[in-house]
Write a protein that holds these residues in place. Structure first.
Motif, PDB file in Angstrom:
ATOM      1  N   VAL A 463       0.830  -1.202   0.000  1.00 30.66           N
ATOM      2  CA  VAL A 463       0.000   0.000   0.000  1.00 30.66           C
ATOM      3  C   VAL A 463       0.867   1.256   0.000  1.00 30.66           C
ATOM      4  O   VAL A 463       0.620   2.207  -0.732  1.00 30.66           O
ATOM      5  CB  VAL A 463      -0.962  -0.004   1.210  1.00 30.66           C
ATOM      6  CG1 VAL A 463      -1.693   1.328   1.320  1.00 30.66           C
ATOM      7  CG2 VAL A 463      -1.962  -1.149   1.087  1.00 30.66           C
ATOM      8  N   LEU A 464       1.944   1.254   0.834  1.00 36.82           N
ATOM      9  CA  LEU A 464       2.861   2.389   0.857  1.00 36.82           C
ATOM     10  C   LEU A 464       3.513   2.573  -0.510  1.00 36.82           C
ATOM     11  O   LEU A 464       3.629   3.698  -1.011  1.00 36.82           O
ATOM     12  CB  LEU A 464       3.929   2.181   1.933  1.00 36.82           C
ATOM     13  CG  LEU A 464       5.039   3.242   1.989  1.00 36.82           C
ATOM     14  CD1 LEU A 464       4.446   4.627   2.256  1.00 36.82           C
ATOM     15  CD2 LEU A 464       6.082   2.898   3.034  1.00 36.82           C
ATOM     16  N   GLY A 465       3.938   1.467  -1.113  1.00 36.47           N
ATOM     17  CA  GLY A 465       4.559   1.541  -2.428  1.00 36.47           C
ATOM     18  C   GLY A 465       3.641   2.138  -3.473  1.00 36.47           C
ATOM     19  O   GLY A 465       4.056   2.945  -4.313  1.00 36.47           O
ATOM     20  N   ARG A 466       2.369   1.767  -3.413  1.00 38.73           N
ATOM     21  CA  ARG A 466       1.396   2.336  -4.347  1.00 38.73           C
ATOM     22  C   ARG A 466       1.275   3.843  -4.166  1.00 38.73           C
ATOM     23  O   ARG A 466       1.186   4.601  -5.122  1.00 38.73           O
ATOM     24  CB  ARG A 466       0.026   1.688  -4.141  1.00 38.73           C
ATOM     25  CG  ARG A 466      -0.129   0.350  -4.824  1.00 38.73           C
ATOM     26  CD  ARG A 466      -1.581  -0.060  -4.813  1.00 38.73           C
ATOM     27  NE  ARG A 466      -1.835  -1.146  -5.742  1.00 38.73           N
ATOM     28  CZ  ARG A 466      -3.060  -1.530  -6.101  1.00 38.73           C
ATOM     29  NH1 ARG A 466      -4.110  -0.888  -5.620  1.00 38.73           N
ATOM     30  NH2 ARG A 466      -3.234  -2.528  -6.935  1.00 38.73           N
ATOM     31  N   LYS A 467       1.259   4.276  -2.915  1.00 38.88           N
ATOM     32  CA  LYS A 467       1.160   5.714  -2.650  1.00 38.88           C
ATOM     33  C   LYS A 467       2.391   6.446  -3.170  1.00 38.88           C
ATOM     34  O   LYS A 467       2.280   7.514  -3.780  1.00 38.88           O
ATOM     35  CB  LYS A 467       0.991   5.961  -1.148  1.00 38.88           C
ATOM     36  CG  LYS A 467      -0.381   5.628  -0.618  1.00 38.88           C
ATOM     37  CD  LYS A 467      -0.519   6.089   0.823  1.00 38.88           C
ATOM     38  CE  LYS A 467      -1.953   5.914   1.308  1.00 38.88           C
ATOM     39  NZ  LYS A 467      -2.139   6.411   2.681  1.00 38.88           N
ATOM     40  N   ILE A 468       3.571   5.872  -2.920  1.00 39.73           N
ATOM     41  CA  ILE A 468       4.798   6.516  -3.377  1.00 39.73           C
ATOM     42  C   ILE A 468       4.803   6.610  -4.902  1.00 39.73           C
ATOM     43  O   ILE A 468       5.118   7.659  -5.487  1.00 39.73           O
ATOM     44  CB  ILE A 468       6.040   5.744  -2.881  1.00 39.73           C
ATOM     45  CG1 ILE A 468       6.126   5.800  -1.347  1.00 39.73           C
ATOM     46  CG2 ILE A 468       7.313   6.304  -3.502  1.00 39.73           C
ATOM     47  CD1 ILE A 468       7.207   4.892  -0.770  1.00 39.73           C
ATOM     48  N   GLU A 469       4.436   5.519  -5.583  1.00 37.60           N
ATOM     49  CA  GLU A 469       4.442   5.509  -7.037  1.00 37.60           C
ATOM     50  C   GLU A 469       3.364   6.411  -7.620  1.00 37.60           C
ATOM     51  O   GLU A 469       3.516   6.945  -8.720  1.00 37.60           O
ATOM     52  CB  GLU A 469       4.282   4.075  -7.541  1.00 37.60           C
ATOM     53  CG  GLU A 469       5.518   3.211  -7.259  1.00 37.60           C
ATOM     54  CD  GLU A 469       5.280   1.734  -7.486  1.00 37.60           C
ATOM     55  OE1 GLU A 469       4.109   1.322  -7.577  1.00 37.60           O
ATOM     56  OE2 GLU A 469       6.265   0.987  -7.566  1.00 37.60           O
ATOM     57  N   MET A 470       2.271   6.602  -6.872  1.00 37.88           N
ATOM     58  CA  MET A 470       1.177   7.443  -7.355  1.00 37.88           C
ATOM     59  C   MET A 470       1.540   8.923  -7.264  1.00 37.88           C
ATOM     60  O   MET A 470       1.219   9.706  -8.157  1.00 37.88           O
ATOM     61  CB  MET A 470      -0.086   7.153  -6.533  1.00 37.88           C
ATOM     62  CG  MET A 470      -1.305   7.969  -6.941  1.00 37.88           C
ATOM     63  SD  MET A 470      -1.997   7.464  -8.523  1.00 37.88           S
ATOM     64  CE  MET A 470      -2.672   5.878  -8.071  1.00 37.88           C
ATOM     65  N   TYR A 471       2.216   9.308  -6.188  1.00 42.18           N
ATOM     66  CA  TYR A 471       2.433  10.730  -5.922  1.00 42.18           C
ATOM     67  C   TYR A 471       3.885  11.176  -6.119  1.00 42.18           C
ATOM     68  O   TYR A 471       4.201  12.336  -5.888  1.00 42.18           O
ATOM     69  CB  TYR A 471       1.980  11.064  -4.499  1.00 42.18           C
ATOM     70  CG  TYR A 471       0.501  10.847  -4.299  1.00 42.18           C
ATOM     71  CD1 TYR A 471      -0.425  11.756  -4.789  1.00 42.18           C
ATOM     72  CD2 TYR A 471       0.035   9.708  -3.660  1.00 42.18           C
ATOM     73  CE1 TYR A 471      -1.784  11.543  -4.626  1.00 42.18           C
ATOM     74  CE2 TYR A 471      -1.322   9.495  -3.490  1.00 42.18           C
ATOM     75  CZ  TYR A 471      -2.226  10.425  -3.976  1.00 42.18           C
ATOM     76  OH  TYR A 471      -3.563  10.210  -3.821  1.00 42.18           O
ATOM     77  N   SER A 472       4.764  10.267  -6.530  1.00 48.06           N
ATOM     78  CA  SER A 472       6.171  10.608  -6.709  1.00 48.06           C
ATOM     79  C   SER A 472       6.663  10.048  -8.039  1.00 48.06           C
ATOM     80  O   SER A 472       6.016   9.199  -8.654  1.00 48.06           O
ATOM     81  CB  SER A 472       7.029  10.019  -5.578  1.00 48.06           C
ATOM     82  OG  SER A 472       6.496  10.308  -4.312  1.00 48.06           O
TER      83      SER A 472
END
Length: 611
Positions: A463-472
């Motif tokens: 889930v953290l990885g998805r957030k990082i890839e979505m916003y960075s």
């Protein structure tokens, strides 16, 4: 899903929430962030006089300038833009033809109206049969005669509602008096636009299929509340137009959007309570667990009312994110599946697999309470928002008592489970689910145990990885192991500058910073980072391989690597995301790769420095 229906789904989601992240929209529409931006640009280009969409902190919000024009847009205009190249529109025409026919219709007639060959129609029909199965409908064909749709009238209306009306305009003019009463009613109740839209569709279908009687037996397990019923004058006007009184079954069908999405109070039905107690006894006998049958039945009663209402009306669910995986192998899932199977046997109502996930939350709570009756401290690890937290708090206190201490912790940023187990009697993670048409959160939790902690930690990293890839901007780096660490950094910065990712000023600033005080830990973790005003998003560069063999000019071995470029101004969301990146980079075991600790996939952009 066609482009125009994606636009509709996007507008429904935005109009039902104060703000929505790209991550949630991507999950619900099953499309990328880039596609979302193209959809938004297309919508604003054509309809900026009707509404505007703002982006703040990576979240989108909708502002409607013209309410009436907006309703016309989402309920009518966008439908007219779809074309016959869409399988779903051809399917909608096929279903409408069969639904409007009283008997058999020749395949040639259908093929001509859809505008395809008989062979293409045959291929389409094979796919359509799979859809019809979910409504307990089937096609009957006779050689030389044609095709007929067979099944209950309720199933046919639901097919029309979910599979036809989303793609085709319903050419039916309702009386002015009826529409005025309808408008007054929905404006007074201020329904969400998705509830109002479905209600408008059930009204059209009630009139459109007034000569096809509903069987009241289809509604045996449906529960409605009079507090959400329509005013008497509405029924009077509608009955006058239909030239007969409405049946009880028609009233239930007409009002089910409110009954499903907005049931506000406790509901008691003795036959559902008795069914719950009967199946609980079978469950106890099957698995040897200990539960208070009567008390547990009362707790489950309201959930079963909701579940049966949704199932009778085939109200479809869609999981948000990957969190359903949390309970796939849990004991509560096994118990829940057994319980749902018994409900299906008793009621004859088809129940979605998604309902098993929801019921599993209640099984977790009931079994936890029985195994640990003295519960003082409970933690819920969640990223589902305040409305879901309120729902969970209500149910937790109902089961464990008002005195329980309840803390909500962030899904991807909390103390290690070993620490949490020292402070809490029970720990849950959320599995928030949404319906496909009426957006409303439902209770779905998973109990964290020592046996499944590793699985949950892995999912939290995903889930953290998805957030990082979505916003960075995330980049994998392949080092040149023939040269020093410093030479690799210099070459990396040259490549990033040439690709327009960073400015020459940022390059010089980072080089000067690293020359003065290299960001390298004693364990060989390199974490150079720079905050710069020229940046407009976080840039995360991680080593693709672990470990790798690169040494500094001073001879120190570098075994893992992360480079961060940080904008000067970050909103609260991105500030929190940056903290989580640093926290997960340094907090977790040194035996794992930084990339793994951040949950990053292998599909990111790659820069290779090797010659």
């Amino acid at each position: 899903m066609s482009l125009e229906l994606n636009k509709k789904a996007l507008l429904y989601q935005l109009s039902s929430h104060a703000s929505v992240s790209y991550e949630v929209l991507s999950d619900r529409l099953q499309c990328s962030r880039r596609t979302l931006k193209l959809l938004i640009e297309s919508l604003l280009y054509s309809y900026d006089h009707i509404f505007s969409i703002q982006e703040v902190g990576g979240k989108l919000s909708l502002r409607i300038h013209d309410e009436e024009a907006f309703k016309v847009l989402v309920t009518e205009d966008l439908l007219l833009s779809t074309d016959l190249n869409s399988f779903h529109k051809r399917q909608a025409i096929f279903f409408r033809i069969l639904l409007e026919a009283d008997g058999y219709v020749s395949a040639d007639t259908i093929a001509d109206e859809v505008g395809i060959s008989r062979r293409s129609l045959s291929r389409d029909i094979n796919r359509m049969k799979m859809v019809l199965e979910t409504y307990q409908l089937k096609l009957v064909s006779k050689t030389g005669v044609g095709i007929q749709l067979v099944g209950s009238e309720l199933a046919k209306r639901l097919l029309y509602l979910y599979e036809v009306m989303d793609y085709l305009e319903t050419k039916l003019e309702l009386p002015k008096d009826l529409m005025e009463t309808y408008t007054d009613f929905v404006q007074h109740h201020r329904f969400p636009i998705d509830v109002e839209r479905t209600f408008h569709s059930t009204l059209l279908l009630t009139v459109l299929r007034r000569h096809h009687p509903l069987d009241e037996a289809d509604f045996t397990w449906f529960t409605s509340q009079q507090s959400l019923d329509l005013p008497a004058i509405f029924y009077d006007i509608l009955s006058y137009f239909m030239e007969r009184p409405l049946t009880k079954a028609e009233q239930i069908f007409l009002t089910f959007p409110m009954q499903l999405g907005l049931l506000p109070a406790e509901i008691a039905r003795i036959e559902i309570l008795e069914m719950a107690e009967t199946i609980l006894r079978q469950t106890v006998q099957e698995f040897g667990i200990t539960l208070d049958i009567r008390e547990s039945g009362q707790v489950l009663q309201r959930h079963l009312v909701y579940m049966l209402n949704r199932s009778v009306m085939k109200w479809r669910f869609e999981e948000v994110s990957l969190r359903e995986q949390l309970i796939q192998s849990s004991f509560s899932k096994i118990v829940s599946q057994f319980f749902v199977d018994r409900v299906v046997e008793i009621t004859g109502v088809a129940v979605s697999e998604k309902e098993v996930v929801l019921l599993a939350a209640w099984m977790e709570l009931l079994m936890a309470r029985k195994s640990k009756p003295l519960i003082g401290r409970v933690a819920v690890i969640t990223q589902s928002g305040q409305s879901f937290n309120y729902l969970v708090e209500t149910q937790i206190r109902q089961i464990f008592g008002e005195a329980v201490q309840l803390d909500f912790l962030d899904f991807v940023n909390h103390l290690p489970y070993e620490e949490l187990n020292k402070h809490y009697d029970l720990i849950f993670t959320d599995n928030l689910m949404y319906s496909q048409t009426l957006f409303q959160p439902f209770l779905s939790l998973s109990l964290v145990t020592k046996e499944n902690q590793a699985e949950r930690e892995a999912l939290e990293r995903t889930v953290l990885g998805r957030k990082i890839e979505m916003y960075s901007r995330v980049i994998n780096l392949v080092f040149d192991e023939q040269v020093t660490y410093e030479e690799n950094i210099e070459n990396l910065l040259k490549v990033m500058e040439s690709q327009g990712l960073i400015s020459s000023e940022a390059v010089e600033k980072l080089k000067a910073k690293e020359a003065k005080n290299p960001a390298i830990s004693e364990d060989g973790y390199a974490f150079p980072h720079l905050t710069d005003a020229s940046l407009n998003q976080l840039i995360v560069v991680v080593a693709a391989d672990f470990p790798f063999s690169v040494k500094t000019r001073a001879g120190q071995s570098i075994r893992d690597f992360i480079l961060l470029f940080v904008p000067m101004e970050l909103d609260d969301f991105n500030q929190d995301l940056l903290f989580k990146i640093f926290d997960n980079t340094f907090r977790m075991s040194s035996e794992t790769h930084i990339k793994e600790r951040l949950g990053l996939s292998h599909s990111s952009d790659t820069i290779r420095l090797s010659k």
